[in-house]
Motif scaffolding. Sequence first.
Motif, PDB file in Angstrom:
ATOM      1  N   LEU A 108     -32.716 -18.488 -10.535  1.00 15.51           N
ATOM      2  CA  LEU A 108     -33.696 -18.513 -11.629  1.00 15.51           C
ATOM      3  C   LEU A 108     -34.507 -19.805 -11.664  1.00 15.51           C
ATOM      4  N   VAL A 109     -34.213 -20.730 -10.754  1.00 16.42           N
ATOM      5  CA  VAL A 109     -34.888 -22.028 -10.731  1.00 16.42           C
ATOM      6  C   VAL A 109     -35.811 -22.115  -9.522  1.00 16.42           C
ATOM      7  N   ALA A 110     -37.071 -22.386  -9.763  1.00 12.25           N
ATOM      8  CA  ALA A 110     -38.038 -22.506  -8.672  1.00 12.25           C
ATOM      9  C   ALA A 110     -37.725 -23.749  -7.848  1.00 12.25           C
ATOM     10  N   SER A 111     -37.847 -23.640  -6.526  1.00 16.82           N
ATOM     11  CA  SER A 111     -37.540 -24.774  -5.656  1.00 16.82           C
ATOM     12  C   SER A 111     -38.319 -24.650  -4.355  1.00 16.82           C
ATOM     13  N   GLY A 112     -38.218 -25.682  -3.518  1.00 11.45           N
ATOM     14  CA  GLY A 112     -38.848 -25.655  -2.202  1.00 11.45           C
ATOM     15  C   GLY A 112     -40.353 -25.484  -2.263  1.00 11.45           C
ATOM     16  N   GLY A 167     -35.936 -29.453 -21.658  1.00 11.15           N
ATOM     17  CA  GLY A 167     -34.915 -29.869 -20.702  1.00 11.15           C
ATOM     18  C   GLY A 167     -35.353 -29.472 -19.309  1.00 11.15           C
ATOM     19  N   THR A 168     -34.452 -29.530 -18.364  1.00 12.16           N
ATOM     20  CA  THR A 168     -34.777 -29.188 -16.982  1.00 12.16           C
ATOM     21  C   THR A 168     -34.718 -27.679 -16.764  1.00 12.16           C
ATOM     22  N   ALA A 169     -35.278 -27.230 -15.650  1.00 13.65           N
ATOM     23  CA  ALA A 169     -35.232 -25.806 -15.302  1.00 13.65           C
ATOM     24  C   ALA A 169     -33.798 -25.343 -15.091  1.00 13.65           C
ATOM     25  N   LEU A 170     -32.974 -26.195 -14.494  1.00 14.23           N
ATOM     26  CA  LEU A 170     -31.570 -25.845 -14.288  1.00 14.23           C
ATOM     27  C   LEU A 170     -30.845 -25.695 -15.629  1.00 14.23           C
ATOM     28  N   ASP A 171     -31.130 -26.579 -16.564  1.00 22.60           N
ATOM     29  CA  ASP A 171     -30.541 -26.481 -17.902  1.00 22.60           C
ATOM     30  C   ASP A 171     -30.957 -25.174 -18.576  1.00 22.60           C
ATOM     31  N   ALA A 172     -32.231 -24.830 -18.423  1.00 24.94           N
ATOM     32  CA  ALA A 172     -32.757 -23.614 -19.048  1.00 24.94           C
ATOM     33  C   ALA A 172     -32.085 -22.372 -18.474  1.00 24.94           C
ATOM     34  N   GLY A 202     -30.787 -18.298 -22.252  1.00 21.49           N
ATOM     35  CA  GLY A 202     -31.582 -17.846 -23.398  1.00 21.49           C
ATOM     36  C   GLY A 202     -31.384 -18.668 -24.650  1.00 21.49           C
ATOM     37  N   THR A 203     -30.301 -19.468 -24.683  1.00 21.57           N
ATOM     38  CA  THR A 203     -30.067 -20.322 -25.836  1.00 21.57           C
ATOM     39  C   THR A 203     -31.146 -21.406 -25.909  1.00 21.57           C
ATOM     40  N   ASP A 204     -31.767 -21.547 -27.056  1.00 20.13           N
ATOM     41  CA  ASP A 204     -32.789 -22.564 -27.321  1.00 20.13           C
ATOM     42  C   ASP A 204     -34.093 -22.338 -26.565  1.00 20.13           C
ATOM     43  N   ASP A 205     -34.316 -21.133 -26.048  1.00 22.58           N
ATOM     44  CA  ASP A 205     -35.623 -20.824 -25.472  1.00 22.58           C
ATOM     45  C   ASP A 205     -36.682 -20.859 -26.573  1.00 22.58           C
ATOM     46  N   SER A 229     -43.261 -15.367 -16.076  1.00 17.69           N
ATOM     47  CA  SER A 229     -42.914 -13.951 -16.211  1.00 17.69           C
ATOM     48  C   SER A 229     -43.138 -13.194 -14.899  1.00 17.69           C
ATOM     49  N   LYS A 230     -44.071 -13.678 -14.101  1.00 17.36           N
ATOM     50  CA  LYS A 230     -44.368 -13.025 -12.824  1.00 17.36           C
ATOM     51  C   LYS A 230     -43.285 -13.325 -11.791  1.00 17.36           C
ATOM     52  N   LYS A 231     -42.908 -14.593 -11.686  1.00 20.88           N
ATOM     53  CA  LYS A 231     -41.911 -15.005 -10.696  1.00 20.88           C
ATOM     54  C   LYS A 231     -40.483 -14.845 -11.200  1.00 20.88           C
ATOM     55  N   GLN A 232     -40.327 -14.716 -12.537  1.00 19.80           N
ATOM     56  CA  GLN A 232     -39.004 -14.632 -13.156  1.00 19.80           C
ATOM     57  C   GLN A 232     -38.162 -15.850 -12.798  1.00 19.80           C
ATOM     58  N   LYS A 233     -38.813 -17.015 -12.881  1.00 19.16           N
ATOM     59  CA  LYS A 233     -38.142 -18.266 -12.564  1.00 19.16           C
ATOM     60  C   LYS A 233     -38.602 -19.375 -13.508  1.00 19.16           C
ATOM     61  N   TRP A 234     -37.720 -20.370 -13.649  1.00 22.81           N
ATOM     62  CA  TRP A 234     -38.026 -21.549 -14.450  1.00 22.81           C
ATOM     63  C   TRP A 234     -38.622 -22.635 -13.559  1.00 22.81           C
ATOM     64  N   TYR A 235     -39.642 -23.315 -14.071  1.00 27.18           N
ATOM     65  CA  TYR A 235     -40.298 -24.399 -13.349  1.00 27.18           C
ATOM     66  C   TYR A 235     -40.171 -25.696 -14.142  1.00 27.18           C
ATOM     67  N   ASP A 236     -39.832 -26.777 -13.444  1.00 22.95           N
ATOM     68  CA  ASP A 236     -39.750 -28.089 -14.089  1.00 22.95           C
ATOM     69  C   ASP A 236     -41.146 -28.647 -14.350  1.00 22.95           C
TER      70      ASP A 236
END
Length: 296
Positions: free
Chosen positions: A27-31, A105-110, A115-118, A149-156
């Motif tokens: 769920l975390v964008a990388s690379g 917070g960070t993408a990893l934290d999210a 879903g908590t605190d979104d 919503s398109k990538k279904q990933k969190w970005y820092d």
Amino acid sequence: MRKSLVLAVIFQFLLFNASFAQSVESLVASGNEVLTPQKVGTEDMIPVFADDIAEGEYSVETESSSSMFRIVAAKIIVKSDESGSGSIRANITLSGKSYTKLFLGTALDAASAGGTDDIPFSQNENGSYCFEFPLEALNSSIKCAAFSSKKQKWYDRDILFDASSLPEESIFISPKKQQKIALKDGLYKINVKLSGGSGRAFVKSPAYITVKDGLATAELEWSSANYDYMKVNRSRFDVNQKNLEKGGNSTFEIPVYVFDKKMPVTADTVAMSKSHEIHYWLEFDSKSAKKTKKKK
């Protein structure tokens, strides 16, 4: 038998944790999904907190670490509770509709929070996506995760609210380093004007300033002996007791952070039933500076 059961439980636990970690990482964008982040703010910025800002609602300029996370409008709402403690809420409007929720917070934290605190989006009258959240300070980089919503990933993302974009008289701290003045080292007399408070207090003008390596320190004399300390950029400066003992008014030595603009200061008065801090602004006129040999 019991040992085998314990080992089986441990194995299942480790398997679950590994599976969960893999799920979170997905769920975390990388690379190559992430652009090189841009730095926000500068090292000489002084964090500005709620207690440094007058109550009210203000438009404010922002910086973002990514061109893909563009803030087209932002405002802050500053309030104080009954105890006098302040708080800031920020509202930002994004340029597009790619991001549907944020997380402080960070993408990893999210991703780990599940879903908590979104922070969900809302839409303004133009249909633009807006997000509102508490803000600890301006002039301070904030870690923020944005969900695509398109990538279904969190970005820092890093964002910053620039205190220098607030109205001059709304802020009680100078969000910058001490400004240098183009004068040689020595003692000068300079015109100074006080504003703020009830309007009854004033300071003696011209005042003396001492310049060393381009930085100025002012000797400020008030119209009464009721001030016991001053604050400039959160640093405290106590009254000159010797001058009070001689029957003089409250006098302080303070750094001059800026010339030809209003510089916010705080002065504590003991004239009331209890001591009370009052916000003022001082304006030093650099063109009026005249060198003098000694104080009269």
